[in-house]
Design an enzyme around this catalytic site. Structure first.
Site, mmCIF file in Angstrom:
data_model
loop_
_atom_site.group_PDB
_atom_site.id
_atom_site.type_symbol
_atom_site.label_atom_id
_atom_site.label_comp_id
_atom_site.label_asym_id
_atom_site.label_seq_id
_atom_site.Cartn_x
_atom_site.Cartn_y
_atom_site.Cartn_z
ATOM 1 N N ASP A 8 4.386 6.486 -46.587
ATOM 2 C CA ASP A 8 4.899 6.446 -45.215
ATOM 3 C C ASP A 8 3.736 6.241 -44.256
ATOM 4 O OD1 ASP A 8 6.831 6.630 -43.122
ATOM 5 O OD2 ASP A 8 6.182 8.675 -42.739
ATOM 6 N N GLY A 41 5.953 1.761 -35.951
ATOM 7 C CA GLY A 41 7.043 1.149 -35.179
ATOM 8 C C GLY A 41 6.608 0.405 -33.943
ATOM 9 N N CYS A 71 9.478 4.789 -45.379
ATOM 10 C CA CYS A 71 9.263 4.450 -43.976
ATOM 11 C C CYS A 71 10.274 3.373 -43.615
ATOM 12 C CB CYS A 71 7.831 3.951 -43.784
ATOM 13 S SG CYS A 71 7.444 3.327 -42.132
ATOM 14 N N THR A 73 10.493 1.522 -40.968
ATOM 15 C CA THR A 73 9.848 0.347 -40.383
ATOM 16 C C THR A 73 9.219 -0.519 -41.464
ATOM 17 O OG1 THR A 73 9.397 1.566 -38.342
ATOM 18 C CG2 THR A 73 8.120 -0.428 -38.726
ATOM 19 N N GLU A 149 3.762 13.876 -35.639
ATOM 20 C CA GLU A 149 2.507 13.767 -36.385
ATOM 21 C C GLU A 149 1.497 14.832 -35.959
ATOM 22 O OE1 GLU A 149 1.188 11.586 -38.818
ATOM 23 O OE2 GLU A 149 3.248 10.959 -39.177
ATOM 24 N N CYS A 181 14.705 7.019 -38.825
ATOM 25 C CA CYS A 181 13.274 7.066 -39.125
ATOM 26 C C CYS A 181 13.066 8.326 -39.942
ATOM 27 C CB CYS A 181 12.460 7.118 -37.825
ATOM 28 S SG CYS A 181 10.697 7.468 -38.036
ATOM 29 N N THR A 182 12.249 8.250 -40.986
ATOM 30 C CA THR A 182 12.093 9.416 -41.864
ATOM 31 C C THR A 182 11.409 10.586 -41.159
ATOM 32 O OG1 THR A 182 10.087 8.391 -42.815
ATOM 33 C CG2 THR A 182 12.154 8.153 -44.041
#
Length: 268
Positions: A8, A41, A71, A73, A149, A181-182
């Site tokens: 990811d 993204g 992921c 994206t 994040e 989105c993960t």
């Protein structure tokens, strides 16, 4: 026992790894977080495709029997090329808009995803296969991934930003929300605080791991006597932070596995 790569752009794929450890704890895993370059993204399609291919080649070179492209994206932008160039099973993820359309009672579905996912040909081709009587309210979750994040999934800043992104979906009367989105399953608590318990949340981690299981059953039926395999966490930014976030965000009992964290270093 298989060695499974999970890739990811950052910590979002930990939601997939968490489900994999629940369903398939006996295997060994390498989790690769490209956090130095997150979020994907907001990058160009060309960059995403090239970087994703390089990192999947790296995982294949480490001996992985299968790779989960955890992921949305990267799946949207790169999975076709990756499958062409890497001769092991590559399992992708995509927003669960089909199950959402089937579950929605009022045919109004919100889709929270990255800008790149929403604009991708793969996503829009999938959208075009679904019934016209279902209305999809598409919303890019700009700014959410960097907050997750940095360990701020439950912060007031995240709640405030998320509220703005969810407002058009709420105003449209959606009864179902796709977490496209993960990273976004880690916002469940915040979403429930804003939208309540009545809205149905859709993420595809369970379906992704079931597909992984099917591929592994074909590839190499399990002959392991071990109940729990190992987990290697690789980060292109900060391996200690990745380990800390895995411990905080995942519900799996990591103490049952041999867990190591390492810095990824340069990948060409």
């Amino acid at each position: 026992m298989a060695l499974i790569g999970v890739f990811d752009s950052g910590v979002g794929g930990l939601s997939i790894l968490d489900e994999a450890l629940r369903q398939l704890p006996q295997h060994d895993y390498i989790y690769l977080a490209d956090s130095a370059n997150a979020p994907y993204g907001e990058k160009s399609s060309e960059w995403i495709a090239a970087r994703s291919l390089s990192l999947c080649r790296y995982l294949a070179g480490k001996g992985c029997d299968a790779i989960v492209l955890a992921c949305n994206t990267a799946t949207a932008e790169a999975i076709k090329q990756i499958r062409t160039e890497i001769a092991i099973p590559i399992i992708g993820v995509e927003p669960g808009i089909k199950p959402a359309a089937m579950q929605s009672q009022n045919n109004i579905v919100g889709v929270l995803a990255t800008e790149a996912t929403l604009k991708s040909d793969k996503f829009n081709a999938l959208l075009n296969t679904l019934p016209n009587d279902c209305q999809f309210i598409k919303q890019a979750g700009a700014g959410l991934v960097p907050l997750i994040e940095s360990g701020k999934a439950d912060s007031e800043a995240t709640l405030e930003l998320l509220a703005g992104h969810l407002e058009p979906i709420q105003d449209a009367g959606a009864d179902t929300l796709v977490l496209g989105c993960t990273h976004y399953p880690f916002l469940r608590k915040a979403i429930r605080k804003l939208l309540g318990e009545s809205i149905t949340l859709i993420d595809t981690s369970d379906a992704v791991v079931r597909q992984l299981r099917r591929q592994l059953d074909i590839l190499k039926p399990s002959d392991s006597n071990s109940e729990f395999g190992s987990v290697l966490l690789l980060s292109s930014k900060n391996e200690n932070l990745l380990l800390s976030m895995a411990q905080d965000l995942m519900s799996a009992d990591l103490a049952s596995h041999l867990v190591k964290a390492q810095f990824l270093g340069e990948v060409r």
